[in-house]
Write a protein that holds these residues in place. Sequence first.
Motif, PDB file in Angstrom:
ATOM      1  N   ARG A  32       5.239  14.973   8.113  1.00  0.00           N
ATOM      2  CA  ARG A  32       5.689  13.814   8.900  1.00  0.00           C
ATOM      3  C   ARG A  32       4.651  13.513   9.964  1.00  0.00           C
ATOM      4  O   ARG A  32       4.029  14.441  10.484  1.00  0.00           O
TER       5      ARG A  32
ATOM      6  N   ILE B 289       0.864  -1.191   0.000  1.00  0.00           N
ATOM      7  CA  ILE B 289       0.000   0.000   0.000  1.00  0.00           C
ATOM      8  C   ILE B 289       0.895   1.235   0.000  1.00  0.00           C
ATOM      9  O   ILE B 289       1.676   1.445   0.936  1.00  0.00           O
TER      10      ILE B 289
ATOM     11  N   GLU C 164      -1.800   2.823  -4.980  1.00  0.00           N
ATOM     12  CA  GLU C 164      -1.409   4.197  -4.648  1.00  0.00           C
ATOM     13  C   GLU C 164      -2.628   5.103  -4.825  1.00  0.00           C
ATOM     14  O   GLU C 164      -3.245   5.108  -5.883  1.00  0.00           O
TER      15      GLU C 164
ATOM     16  N   ALA D  47      14.137   7.506   4.601  1.00  0.00           N
ATOM     17  CA  ALA D  47      14.462   6.904   3.313  1.00  0.00           C
ATOM     18  C   ALA D  47      15.897   6.361   3.272  1.00  0.00           C
ATOM     19  O   ALA D  47      16.163   5.342   2.640  1.00  0.00           O
TER      20      ALA D  47
ATOM     21  N   HIS E  79      -5.848   4.416  -6.743  1.00  0.00           N
ATOM     22  CA  HIS E  79      -6.563   3.372  -6.001  1.00  0.00           C
ATOM     23  C   HIS E  79      -6.218   3.502  -4.514  1.00  0.00           C
ATOM     24  O   HIS E  79      -5.047   3.384  -4.155  1.00  0.00           O
TER      25      HIS E  79
ATOM     26  N   ASN F 297      10.153  17.181  -1.303  1.00  0.00           N
ATOM     27  CA  ASN F 297       9.408  17.045  -0.043  1.00  0.00           C
ATOM     28  C   ASN F 297      10.288  16.629   1.125  1.00  0.00           C
ATOM     29  O   ASN F 297       9.860  16.677   2.278  1.00  0.00           O
TER      30      ASN F 297
ATOM     31  N   ALA G 248       2.945   4.119  -2.963  1.00  0.00           N
ATOM     32  CA  ALA G 248       4.041   4.054  -3.937  1.00  0.00           C
ATOM     33  C   ALA G 248       5.143   5.035  -3.564  1.00  0.00           C
ATOM     34  O   ALA G 248       5.467   5.959  -4.297  1.00  0.00           O
TER      35      ALA G 248
ATOM     36  N   LEU H  54      -0.998  13.501   5.533  1.00  0.00           N
ATOM     37  CA  LEU H  54      -0.284  13.480   4.252  1.00  0.00           C
ATOM     38  C   LEU H  54      -0.333  14.890   3.684  1.00  0.00           C
ATOM     39  O   LEU H  54      -1.290  15.635   3.954  1.00  0.00           O
TER      40      LEU H  54
ATOM     41  N   THR I   7      19.086  14.253   2.343  1.00  0.00           N
ATOM     42  CA  THR I   7      20.355  13.941   3.011  1.00  0.00           C
ATOM     43  C   THR I   7      20.501  12.434   3.108  1.00  0.00           C
ATOM     44  O   THR I   7      19.597  11.758   3.605  1.00  0.00           O
TER      45      THR I   7
ATOM     46  N   SER J 216       7.752   0.955  -0.177  1.00  0.00           N
ATOM     47  CA  SER J 216       7.124  -0.104  -0.980  1.00  0.00           C
ATOM     48  C   SER J 216       8.022  -0.483  -2.152  1.00  0.00           C
ATOM     49  O   SER J 216       8.136  -1.664  -2.505  1.00  0.00           O
TER      50      SER J 216
ATOM     51  N   ALA K 119       9.058   8.726  10.810  1.00  0.00           N
ATOM     52  CA  ALA K 119       9.673   9.349   9.635  1.00  0.00           C
ATOM     53  C   ALA K 119      11.189   9.414   9.648  1.00  0.00           C
ATOM     54  O   ALA K 119      11.787   9.738   8.646  1.00  0.00           O
TER      55      ALA K 119
HETATM   56  C1  LIG Z   1      10.461  17.506   5.618  1.00  0.00           C
HETATM   57  C2  LIG Z   1      11.068  16.137   5.514  1.00  0.00           C
HETATM   58  C3  LIG Z   1      12.443  15.993   5.372  1.00  0.00           C
HETATM   59  C4  LIG Z   1      13.002  14.716   5.278  1.00  0.00           C
HETATM   60  N1  LIG Z   1      14.350  14.601   5.055  1.00  0.00           N
HETATM   61  C5  LIG Z   1      14.910  13.374   4.880  1.00  0.00           C
HETATM   62  C6  LIG Z   1      16.276  13.262   4.552  1.00  0.00           C
HETATM   63  O1  LIG Z   1      16.971  14.257   4.399  1.00  0.00           O
HETATM   64  N2  LIG Z   1      16.789  12.020   4.401  1.00  0.00           N
HETATM   65  C7  LIG Z   1      16.038  10.886   4.564  1.00  0.00           C
HETATM   66  O2  LIG Z   1      16.565   9.783   4.440  1.00  0.00           O
HETATM   67  N3  LIG Z   1      14.714  10.965   4.867  1.00  0.00           N
HETATM   68  C8  LIG Z   1      14.136  12.183   5.014  1.00  0.00           C
HETATM   69  N4  LIG Z   1      12.804  12.290   5.299  1.00  0.00           N
HETATM   70  C9  LIG Z   1      12.018  11.057   5.528  1.00  0.00           C
HETATM   71  C10 LIG Z   1      11.663  10.365   4.223  1.00  0.00           C
HETATM   72  O3  LIG Z   1      11.195  11.289   3.273  1.00  0.00           O
HETATM   73  C11 LIG Z   1      10.596   9.294   4.508  1.00  0.00           C
HETATM   74  O4  LIG Z   1      11.048   8.459   5.547  1.00  0.00           O
HETATM   75  C12 LIG Z   1      10.300   8.402   3.311  1.00  0.00           C
HETATM   76  O5  LIG Z   1      10.127   9.152   2.125  1.00  0.00           O
HETATM   77  C13 LIG Z   1       9.035   7.598   3.613  1.00  0.00           C
HETATM   78  O6  LIG Z   1       8.736   6.796   2.506  1.00  0.00           O
HETATM   79  P1  LIG Z   1       7.378   5.995   2.455  1.00  0.00           P
HETATM   80  O7  LIG Z   1       7.435   5.160   1.246  1.00  0.00           O
HETATM   81  O8  LIG Z   1       7.163   5.309   3.770  1.00  0.00           O
HETATM   82  O9  LIG Z   1       6.239   7.109   2.408  1.00  0.00           O
HETATM   83  P2  LIG Z   1       5.759   8.132   1.219  1.00  0.00           P
HETATM   84  O10 LIG Z   1       6.849   8.498   0.293  1.00  0.00           O
HETATM   85  O11 LIG Z   1       5.060   9.244   1.933  1.00  0.00           O
HETATM   86  O12 LIG Z   1       4.733   7.252   0.423  1.00  0.00           O
HETATM   87  C14 LIG Z   1       3.511   6.806   0.963  1.00  0.00           C
HETATM   88  C15 LIG Z   1       2.514   6.700  -0.178  1.00  0.00           C
HETATM   89  O13 LIG Z   1       1.334   6.061   0.308  1.00  0.00           O
HETATM   90  C16 LIG Z   1       0.212   6.644  -0.318  1.00  0.00           C
HETATM   91  N5  LIG Z   1      -0.995   6.338   0.474  1.00  0.00           N
HETATM   92  C17 LIG Z   1      -1.342   6.850   1.679  1.00  0.00           C
HETATM   93  N6  LIG Z   1      -2.505   6.308   2.100  1.00  0.00           N
HETATM   94  C18 LIG Z   1      -2.893   5.431   1.147  1.00  0.00           C
HETATM   95  C19 LIG Z   1      -4.014   4.562   0.996  1.00  0.00           C
HETATM   96  N7  LIG Z   1      -4.970   4.469   1.933  1.00  0.00           N
HETATM   97  N8  LIG Z   1      -4.122   3.807  -0.136  1.00  0.00           N
HETATM   98  C20 LIG Z   1      -3.160   3.876  -1.108  1.00  0.00           C
HETATM   99  N9  LIG Z   1      -2.088   4.695  -1.021  1.00  0.00           N
HETATM  100  C21 LIG Z   1      -1.941   5.443   0.101  1.00  0.00           C
HETATM  101  C22 LIG Z   1       0.586   8.121  -0.371  1.00  0.00           C
HETATM  102  O14 LIG Z   1      -0.167   8.819  -1.344  1.00  0.00           O
HETATM  103  C23 LIG Z   1       2.070   8.050  -0.715  1.00  0.00           C
HETATM  104  O15 LIG Z   1       2.321   8.096  -2.111  1.00  0.00           O
HETATM  105  C24 LIG Z   1      12.192  13.549   5.358  1.00  0.00           C
HETATM  106  C25 LIG Z   1      10.802  13.686   5.484  1.00  0.00           C
HETATM  107  C26 LIG Z   1      10.236  14.971   5.534  1.00  0.00           C
HETATM  108  C27 LIG Z   1       8.755  15.088   5.606  1.00  0.00           C
END
Ligand SMILES: Cc1cc2nc3c(=O)[nH]c(=O)nc-3n(C[C@H](O)[C@H](O)[C@H](O)COP(=O)(O)OP(=O)(O)OC[C@H]3O[C@@H](n4cnc5c(N)ncnc54)[C@H](O)[C@@H]3O)c2cc1C
Length: 508
Positions: free
Chosen positions: A401, A17, A43, A439, A211, A57, A19, A332, A61, A23, A435
């Motif tokens: 976050r 769940i 997504e 990444a 979706h 976003n 993208a 979000l 780093t 995931s 958070a």
């Molecule tokens: C301001 C900021 C600065 C940051 N700086 C850094 C950094 O410098 N270095 C670093 O390593 N990390 C950093 N991070 C953290 C990093 O960006 C995140 O840990 C990482 O991108 C999270 O990835 P994810 O795949 O879990 O979430 P996301 O990239 O947020 O993806 C989640 C996806 O799920 C989708 N979604 C949500 N609910 C549903 C649903 N019910 N059904 C289907 N889809 C859904 C969303 O639309 C989204 O596309 C930072 C974060 C922020 C906010």
Amino acid sequence: MNTINSSKTIYPDVVLIGAGIMSATLGVLLKKLNPSVTISIFERLDRITAESSDAWNNAGTGHSAFCELNYTPQLPDGSIDYSKAVKIAESFEISKEFWAYLVENEIIDSPDSFIHHIPHMSFVWGEENAEYLRKRFEALTSHHLFDGMEYTEDKDEISSWIPLVMEGRDPNERVAATKMELGTDVNFGALTRSMFNHLEEQDGVHLFLNHEVDDFERKKDGSWILEVKDRGSKKTHKVQTKFVFIGAGGGSLPLLEKSGIPEGKGFGGFPVSGQWLVCNNPEIVEKHQAKVYGKASVGSPPMSVPHLDTRLIDGQKALLFGPYAGFSTKFLKNGSYMDLPLSIKLNNIKPMLAAGIHNMPLTKYLIDQVRQSPEDRILALKDYLPEARLEDWDLETAGQRVQVIKKDKKVGGVLEFGTEMVTAADGSLAALLGASPGASTSVSIMIDLIHKCFKDAKSEEWQTEFRNMIPSFGQSLAKDAKLAANTRARTTEVLQLGASRLEEEIPF
Ligand SMILES: Cc1cc2nc3c(=O)[nH]c(=O)nc-3n(C[C@H](O)[C@H](O)[C@H](O)COP(=O)(O)OP(=O)(O)OC[C@H]3O[C@@H](n4cnc5c(N)ncnc54)[C@H](O)[C@@H]3O)c2cc1C
């Protein structure tokens, strides 16, 4: 774009769940470990990586704990606790190993599309902070993962590293800086897109955009039925699977609550929004060449540590300052203001209230941040660039976050600033909350998840494949200095992180 055509239930082995980078990483790892696995990715938005993983976003780093002072707290006896820094530095090396594998296997065309060498620096002023930085430097350089770190209080030397930071600064103030050449800037959005492009070419993998996963139901045989809404046609479909990963970023908490697994009870979320100042003056952008992290001001949360960041996004050099934290009830960036109120349930109200009461200074801090005027923001920037002018900087919105709130026996509930993986006891579902460090450590987090949720993880076949993707797998980069040095030399070469490429790309 894929759509679910029939009204019949579809049956992938694995559902991811969201993208984002989490995931994408899990999908690529699972497909390599078991090429016959079928995977459906849902997504809610009409494009991939549009939330936290998108380049603009997050700060990009490559967190290795070289410059982030919040990973090395000072203990009451004055010593520096660097255990977290070592863990993060090791995790980032593992990420680089996996990314090098993706490059070597042409899953990513060129490292230039997503990762660049950029020095990581810490910069502080004042007696107490300089003393802390010196002790931190001494502690960190006792460990091989921080070999090559430099420390100076010499103003001329700091000027040669970061001229703009020293221009116009009080000559009588004590300043100190550390520099680590091995730092990186990562375009996590580009990296995520490359991994999804590869996944979409694989048999049995389907990505469904637009979706949204709305609800869950547990079957007696342990499998999950998901209700998935096509946001275009408004039709709801049923998807049955043996394994679900909730990698929905800020949207993970509401989905974890809906799953009803006992392990997910008692968690809450505290959303923190962010803004950057982005430099619009190319002359200034050209003169700065580092990621410079400072010390969070007293009473402010770790995610508000200010930093002045050179970025390289889609071939363009940029300069960001921030983030300026703020409060919003959305989970979000593209979410709803009802996200926070709707996440409050009987099983988490106590921890949420307790965390709220114990973190009143944080709430006050965030509200003060939201009320900042453009002039206030420039004042904060002037701590780093004394000659900064308002007209050279534009305000942009960063990602959202959701910090984790957890039950706590002593005080009822605590607010955490890290990442929390919640898994069902039978390994049929996993959710990622929180958070940070995010990444950068996605590869270690997903390897850990696979070990918790997939019985085959320990099989000879999967262990061999893990070693193929991550040559140091099963050994310790934190304990074995020779292995760490060899691994770094190899990933530096494959990912082209030597200083020479940077000089070619970024004219001074
Ligand atoms: C301001 C900021 C600065 C940051 N700086 C850094 C950094 O410098 N270095 C670093 O390593 N990390 C950093 N991070 C953290 C990093 O960006 C995140 O840990 C990482 O991108 C999270 O990835 P994810 O795949 O879990 O979430 P996301 O990239 O947020 O993806 C989640 C996806 O799920 C989708 N979604 C949500 N609910 C549903 C649903 N019910 N059904 C289907 N889809 C859904 C969303 O639309 C989204 O596309 C930072 C974060 C922020 C906010």
